[in-house]
Scaffold this motif. Structure first.
Motif, PDB file in Angstrom:
ATOM      1  N   LEU A  17       0.803  -1.179  -0.034  1.00 17.76           N
ATOM      2  CA  LEU A  17       0.045  -0.006   0.041  1.00 17.76           C
ATOM      3  C   LEU A  17       0.912   1.239   0.042  1.00 17.76           C
ATOM      4  CD1 LEU A  17      -2.794  -0.905   2.524  1.00 17.76           C
ATOM      5  CD2 LEU A  17      -3.063  -0.327   0.214  1.00 17.76           C
ATOM      6  N   SER A  21       1.110   4.152  -2.798  1.00 15.42           N
ATOM      7  CA  SER A  21       0.895   5.503  -2.698  1.00 15.42           C
ATOM      8  C   SER A  21       1.870   6.647  -3.417  1.00 15.42           C
ATOM      9  CB  SER A  21       0.867   5.821  -1.169  1.00 15.42           C
ATOM     10  OG  SER A  21       2.044   5.681  -0.806  1.00 15.42           O
ATOM     11  N   VAL A  27      -4.006   7.087  -5.360  1.00 15.32           N
ATOM     12  CA  VAL A  27      -3.772   6.697  -3.741  1.00 15.32           C
ATOM     13  C   VAL A  27      -2.874   7.500  -2.959  1.00 15.32           C
ATOM     14  CG1 VAL A  27      -3.289   4.462  -2.803  1.00 15.32           C
ATOM     15  CG2 VAL A  27      -4.770   4.488  -4.741  1.00 15.32           C
ATOM     16  N   SER A  38      -4.230   0.763   7.552  1.00 12.76           N
ATOM     17  CA  SER A  38      -4.896   0.593   6.369  1.00 12.76           C
ATOM     18  C   SER A  38      -4.760  -0.930   6.068  1.00 12.76           C
ATOM     19  CB  SER A  38      -4.404   1.417   5.072  1.00 12.76           C
ATOM     20  OG  SER A  38      -4.421   2.811   5.416  1.00 12.76           O
ATOM     21  N   ALA A  81     -10.033   2.766   2.404  1.00 13.87           N
ATOM     22  CA  ALA A  81      -9.774   4.198   2.284  1.00 13.87           C
ATOM     23  C   ALA A  81     -10.818   5.128   2.984  1.00 13.87           C
ATOM     24  CB  ALA A  81      -9.709   4.622   0.784  1.00 13.87           C
ATOM     25  N   PHE A  87      -5.900   7.850   4.480  1.00 11.31           N
ATOM     26  CA  PHE A  87      -5.654   6.953   3.201  1.00 11.31           C
ATOM     27  C   PHE A  87      -6.799   7.485   2.284  1.00 11.31           C
ATOM     28  CE2 PHE A  87      -6.617   2.327   1.984  1.00 11.31           C
ATOM     29  CZ  PHE A  87      -6.121   2.783   0.704  1.00 11.31           C
ATOM     30  N   LEU A  89      -8.223   8.406  -1.737  1.00  9.92           N
ATOM     31  CA  LEU A  89      -8.588   7.999  -3.048  1.00  9.92           C
ATOM     32  C   LEU A  89      -8.863   9.255  -3.897  1.00  9.92           C
ATOM     33  CD1 LEU A  89     -10.577   4.774  -2.840  1.00  9.92           C
ATOM     34  CD2 LEU A  89      -7.977   5.220  -3.099  1.00  9.92           C
ATOM     35  N   SER A  95      -9.469   5.272  -8.807  1.00 11.33           N
ATOM     36  CA  SER A  95      -8.212   5.060  -7.930  1.00 11.33           C
ATOM     37  C   SER A  95      -8.472   3.923  -7.193  1.00 11.33           C
ATOM     38  CB  SER A  95      -8.038   6.343  -6.804  1.00 11.33           C
ATOM     39  OG  SER A  95      -7.802   7.605  -7.602  1.00 11.33           O
ATOM     40  N   ALA A  96      -9.809   3.724  -6.773  1.00 12.17           N
ATOM     41  CA  ALA A  96      -9.653   2.435  -5.993  1.00 12.17           C
ATOM     42  C   ALA A  96      -9.589   1.349  -6.923  1.00 12.17           C
ATOM     43  CB  ALA A  96     -11.287   2.344  -5.287  1.00 12.17           C
ATOM     44  N   GLY A  99      -5.909   0.896  -7.681  1.00 10.06           N
ATOM     45  CA  GLY A  99      -5.175   0.490  -6.472  1.00 10.06           C
ATOM     46  C   GLY A  99      -5.207  -0.767  -6.105  1.00 10.06           C
TER      47      GLY A  99
END
Length: 116
Positions: A17, A21, A27, A38, A81, A87, A89, A95-96, A99
């Motif tokens: 994660l 980022s 993200v 997260s 998120a 955290f 988006l 983005s999710a 990600g």
């Protein structure tokens, strides 16, 4: 699953994660401590919410030959998120989605590198 395996999985997810980022996909994670939190929330959502979503989405998953499971991954990613402060988006669902796909890819690379 023993405690050591659970801790290794948690740490690998957090590192993944945090690495994601830094990519320009929207993200955003404020620091490694937020990545650890997260990853824990992500794991809990996968353990408790994902099975319910899989049952509810079974018809769509069958019709799309399993491709809807990618959307389920994005939903879980987005929920994590939403629940964790720090955290974010930037581009919402997109983005999710990116990600979640990259999380699976980076995690598999780390597992291959570590030969776990």
């Amino acid at each position: 699953m023993d405690l050591v395996s659970l801790l290794i999985t948690w740490l690998i997810t957090a590192v993944s994660l945090f690495a994601i980022s830094y990519l320009p996909i929207g993200v955003e994670i404020d620091g490694f401590n937020k990545a650890l939190l997260s990853a824990a929330v992500f794991g809990l959502l996968n353990a408790f919410v994902r099975p319910i979503l899989q049952i509810l989405a079974l018809p769509l998953t069958v019709v799309t030959f399993g491709l809807f499971s990618i959307i389920l991954n994005a939903i879980i990613f987005g929920l994590a998120a939403y629940l964790v402060t720090g955290f974010r988006l930037r581009y919402g669902f997109w983005s999710a989605l990116l990600g979640a796909i990259l999380l699976a890819f980076v995690r598999s690379l780390i597992y291959q590198f570590l030969k776990i």
